[in-house]
Design a protein around this motif. Structure first.
Motif, PDB file in Angstrom:
ATOM      1  N   ALA A  59       0.830  -1.209   0.000  1.00 28.26           N
ATOM      2  CA  ALA A  59       0.000   0.000   0.000  1.00 28.26           C
ATOM      3  C   ALA A  59       0.863   1.257   0.000  1.00 28.26           C
ATOM      4  O   ALA A  59       0.497   2.259  -0.611  1.00 28.26           O
ATOM      5  CB  ALA A  59      -0.932   0.008   1.208  1.00 28.26           C
ATOM      6  N   LEU A  60       2.007   1.200   0.669  1.00 23.09           N
ATOM      7  CA  LEU A  60       2.862   2.381   0.785  1.00 23.09           C
ATOM      8  C   LEU A  60       3.967   2.428  -0.260  1.00 23.09           C
ATOM      9  O   LEU A  60       4.339   3.507  -0.714  1.00 23.09           O
ATOM     10  CB  LEU A  60       3.461   2.443   2.190  1.00 23.09           C
ATOM     11  N   LEU A  61       4.504   1.276  -0.617  1.00 19.41           N
ATOM     12  CA  LEU A  61       5.622   1.209  -1.567  1.00 19.41           C
ATOM     13  C   LEU A  61       5.341   0.155  -2.637  1.00 19.41           C
ATOM     14  O   LEU A  61       5.930  -0.924  -2.616  1.00 19.41           O
ATOM     15  CB  LEU A  61       6.922   0.857  -0.836  1.00 19.41           C
ATOM     16  N   PRO A  62       4.427   0.437  -3.569  1.00 19.77           N
ATOM     17  CA  PRO A  62       4.116  -0.570  -4.582  1.00 19.77           C
ATOM     18  C   PRO A  62       5.324  -0.824  -5.474  1.00 19.77           C
ATOM     19  O   PRO A  62       6.161   0.058  -5.673  1.00 19.77           O
ATOM     20  CB  PRO A  62       2.970   0.049  -5.377  1.00 19.77           C
ATOM     21  N   GLY A  63       5.418  -2.029  -5.961  1.00 18.56           N
ATOM     22  CA  GLY A  63       6.506  -2.356  -6.870  1.00 18.56           C
ATOM     23  C   GLY A  63       6.578  -3.835  -7.150  1.00 18.56           C
ATOM     24  O   GLY A  63       5.993  -4.656  -6.438  1.00 18.56           O
ATOM     25  N   VAL A  64       7.302  -4.166  -8.170  1.00 21.23           N
ATOM     26  CA  VAL A  64       7.418  -5.550  -8.606  1.00 21.23           C
ATOM     27  C   VAL A  64       8.144  -6.408  -7.574  1.00 21.23           C
ATOM     28  O   VAL A  64       7.955  -7.615  -7.526  1.00 21.23           O
ATOM     29  CB  VAL A  64       8.097  -5.621  -9.998  1.00 21.23           C
ATOM     30  N   ALA A  65       8.951  -5.806  -6.719  1.00 18.40           N
ATOM     31  CA  ALA A  65       9.690  -6.570  -5.714  1.00 18.40           C
ATOM     32  C   ALA A  65       8.766  -7.358  -4.793  1.00 18.40           C
ATOM     33  O   ALA A  65       9.136  -8.407  -4.281  1.00 18.40           O
ATOM     34  CB  ALA A  65      10.579  -5.636  -4.893  1.00 18.40           C
ATOM     35  N   TRP A  66       7.547  -6.883  -4.572  1.00 19.09           N
ATOM     36  CA  TRP A  66       6.589  -7.599  -3.734  1.00 19.09           C
ATOM     37  C   TRP A  66       6.022  -8.820  -4.454  1.00 19.09           C
ATOM     38  O   TRP A  66       5.569  -9.759  -3.800  1.00 19.09           O
ATOM     39  CB  TRP A  66       5.425  -6.691  -3.340  1.00 19.09           C
ATOM     40  N   GLY A  67       6.005  -8.803  -5.764  1.00 22.33           N
ATOM     41  CA  GLY A  67       5.346  -9.864  -6.519  1.00 22.33           C
ATOM     42  C   GLY A  67       6.020 -11.212  -6.458  1.00 22.33           C
ATOM     43  O   GLY A  67       5.360 -12.235  -6.266  1.00 22.33           O
ATOM     44  N   TRP A  68       7.329 -11.234  -6.614  1.00 20.29           N
ATOM     45  CA  TRP A  68       8.025 -12.521  -6.718  1.00 20.29           C
ATOM     46  C   TRP A  68       7.979 -13.340  -5.439  1.00 20.29           C
ATOM     47  O   TRP A  68       7.708 -14.546  -5.509  1.00 20.29           O
ATOM     48  CB  TRP A  68       9.453 -12.304  -7.218  1.00 20.29           C
ATOM     49  N   PRO A  69       8.224 -12.779  -4.257  1.00 16.18           N
ATOM     50  CA  PRO A  69       8.117 -13.610  -3.051  1.00 16.18           C
ATOM     51  C   PRO A  69       6.710 -14.177  -2.857  1.00 16.18           C
ATOM     52  O   PRO A  69       6.544 -15.327  -2.443  1.00 16.18           O
ATOM     53  CB  PRO A  69       8.478 -12.656  -1.910  1.00 16.18           C
ATOM     54  N   TYR A  70       5.697 -13.365  -3.178  1.00 19.80           N
ATOM     55  CA  TYR A  70       4.328 -13.852  -3.011  1.00 19.80           C
ATOM     56  C   TYR A  70       3.947 -14.874  -4.079  1.00 19.80           C
ATOM     57  O   TYR A  70       3.136 -15.754  -3.835  1.00 19.80           O
ATOM     58  CB  TYR A  70       3.335 -12.686  -2.939  1.00 19.80           C
ATOM     59  N   ALA A  71       4.549 -14.784  -5.262  1.00 17.20           N
ATOM     60  CA  ALA A  71       4.317 -15.805  -6.288  1.00 17.20           C
ATOM     61  C   ALA A  71       4.886 -17.143  -5.827  1.00 17.20           C
ATOM     62  O   ALA A  71       4.238 -18.196  -5.987  1.00 17.20           O
ATOM     63  CB  ALA A  71       4.942 -15.374  -7.616  1.00 17.20           C
ATOM     64  N   LEU A  72       6.069 -17.119  -5.236  1.00 22.09           N
ATOM     65  CA  LEU A  72       6.668 -18.357  -4.716  1.00 22.09           C
ATOM     66  C   LEU A  72       5.853 -18.910  -3.543  1.00 22.09           C
ATOM     67  O   LEU A  72       5.625 -20.125  -3.452  1.00 22.09           O
ATOM     68  CB  LEU A  72       8.110 -18.100  -4.288  1.00 22.09           C
ATOM     69  N   LEU A  73       5.396 -18.027  -2.663  1.00 26.62           N
ATOM     70  CA  LEU A  73       4.567 -18.449  -1.543  1.00 26.62           C
ATOM     71  C   LEU A  73       3.258 -19.057  -2.049  1.00 26.62           C
ATOM     72  O   LEU A  73       2.811 -20.090  -1.543  1.00 26.62           O
ATOM     73  CB  LEU A  73       4.286 -17.271  -0.609  1.00 26.62           C
ATOM     74  N   ALA A  74       2.663 -18.435  -3.058  1.00 26.82           N
ATOM     75  CA  ALA A  74       1.418 -18.966  -3.626  1.00 26.82           C
ATOM     76  C   ALA A  74       1.629 -20.361  -4.189  1.00 26.82           C
ATOM     77  O   ALA A  74       0.812 -21.263  -3.956  1.00 26.82           O
ATOM     78  CB  ALA A  74       0.892 -18.031  -4.716  1.00 26.82           C
ATOM     79  N   ALA A  75       2.713 -20.560  -4.913  1.00 31.37           N
ATOM     80  CA  ALA A  75       2.993 -21.878  -5.487  1.00 31.37           C
ATOM     81  C   ALA A  75       3.139 -22.921  -4.383  1.00 31.37           C
ATOM     82  O   ALA A  75       2.550 -24.013  -4.468  1.00 31.37           O
ATOM     83  CB  ALA A  75       4.249 -21.820  -6.348  1.00 31.37           C
ATOM     84  N   ALA A  76       3.900 -22.600  -3.339  1.00 34.99           N
ATOM     85  CA  ALA A  76       4.096 -23.546  -2.241  1.00 34.99           C
ATOM     86  C   ALA A  76       2.778 -23.862  -1.538  1.00 34.99           C
ATOM     87  O   ALA A  76       2.499 -25.023  -1.210  1.00 34.99           O
ATOM     88  CB  ALA A  76       5.109 -22.982  -1.246  1.00 34.99           C
ATOM     89  N   LEU A  77       1.956 -22.850  -1.315  1.00 32.75           N
ATOM     90  CA  LEU A  77       0.686 -23.067  -0.614  1.00 32.75           C
ATOM     91  C   LEU A  77      -0.313 -23.846  -1.460  1.00 32.75           C
ATOM     92  O   LEU A  77      -1.035 -24.704  -0.937  1.00 32.75           O
ATOM     93  CB  LEU A  77       0.088 -21.726  -0.191  1.00 32.75           C
ATOM     94  N   LEU A  78      -0.362 -23.551  -2.742  1.00 34.46           N
ATOM     95  CA  LEU A  78      -1.311 -24.268  -3.596  1.00 34.46           C
ATOM     96  C   LEU A  78      -0.909 -25.735  -3.747  1.00 34.46           C
ATOM     97  O   LEU A  78      -1.772 -26.618  -3.736  1.00 34.46           O
ATOM     98  CB  LEU A  78      -1.446 -23.572  -4.944  1.00 34.46           C
ATOM     99  N   VAL A  79       0.377 -26.004  -3.854  1.00 32.47           N
ATOM    100  CA  VAL A  79       0.844 -27.399  -3.878  1.00 32.47           C
ATOM    101  C   VAL A  79       0.550 -28.048  -2.525  1.00 32.47           C
ATOM    102  O   VAL A  79       0.083 -29.193  -2.461  1.00 32.47           O
ATOM    103  CB  VAL A  79       2.347 -27.474  -4.226  1.00 32.47           C
TER     104      VAL A  79
END
Length: 182
Positions: free
Chosen positions: A60-80
């Motif tokens: 919310a305060l510092l948007p950017g692509v840097a937030w996307g990659w860790p959450y993409a990896l977390l999403a993959a691990a959680l969905l598996v």
């Protein structure tokens, strides 16, 4: 995010409060009826909710692509993990958190992709894919209403352990608000 500064700060405060409370619950390690009293499942859920809340505040305060990659990896691990998990409750928690992490990655990447300087969606242009954004809005709007309705029992009295449920409802509202800014 691309909303008014006051809204971004209020969203960050809401997400920090919810994430901080979940982090505090991880440290307390007490049994809680809100997750069936299963200590490892509750701890995992609290840890994931803390990560989501603090990540939402950061986005919310510092948007950017840097937030996307860790959450993409977390999403993959959680969905598996949801597919391979034992017990319906644990699978449901992991699936929900996987969808949340995927939504965080989607928002981070969509808001920085396709625009010079990383400001997609700034001048009336929608960021991301409208169909995906719409589906996520329906999911998190429904989740916030469902979780919020569980805070109050049918007779109007507060249910046991209302604060974790209220935090989950607040997180759903926060995700909904973040998606609306796209």
């Amino acid at each position: 995010m691309h909303g008014p500064a006051l809204v971004n700060w209020l969203l960050a405060a809401l997400a920090t409060g919810s994430g901080g409370y979940c982090g505090w619950r991880v440290r307390q390690g007490r049994k809680d009826a809100s997750c069936g009293g299963d200590r490892p499942a509750r701890r995992e859920s609290d840890l994931l909710e803390a990560a989501m809340g603090l990540g939402m505040a950061g986005m919310a305060l510092l948007p950017g692509v840097a937030w996307g990659w860790p959450y993409a990896l977390l999403a993959a691990a959680l969905l598996v993990g949801a597919l391979a998990g034992r017990g319906a409750g644990l699978r449901a928690h992991r699936l929900h958190h996987g969808i949340g992490a995927l939504a965080m990655a989607y928002m981070a990447l969509a808001m920085t992709a396709g625009a010079p300087g990383g400001h997609a969606g700034h001048h009336g242009e929608p960021a991301g894919l409208p169909m995906v954004t719409g589906l996520l809005l329906v999911y998190f709007g429904g989740y916030a209403l469902w979780e919020g309705s569980r805070v109050i029992a049918a007779d109007g009295a507060m249910v046991a352990a209302p604060l974790p449920r209220a935090c989950r409802a607040a997180m759903g509202i926060g995700m909904f608000a973040m998606l609306l800014t796209m």
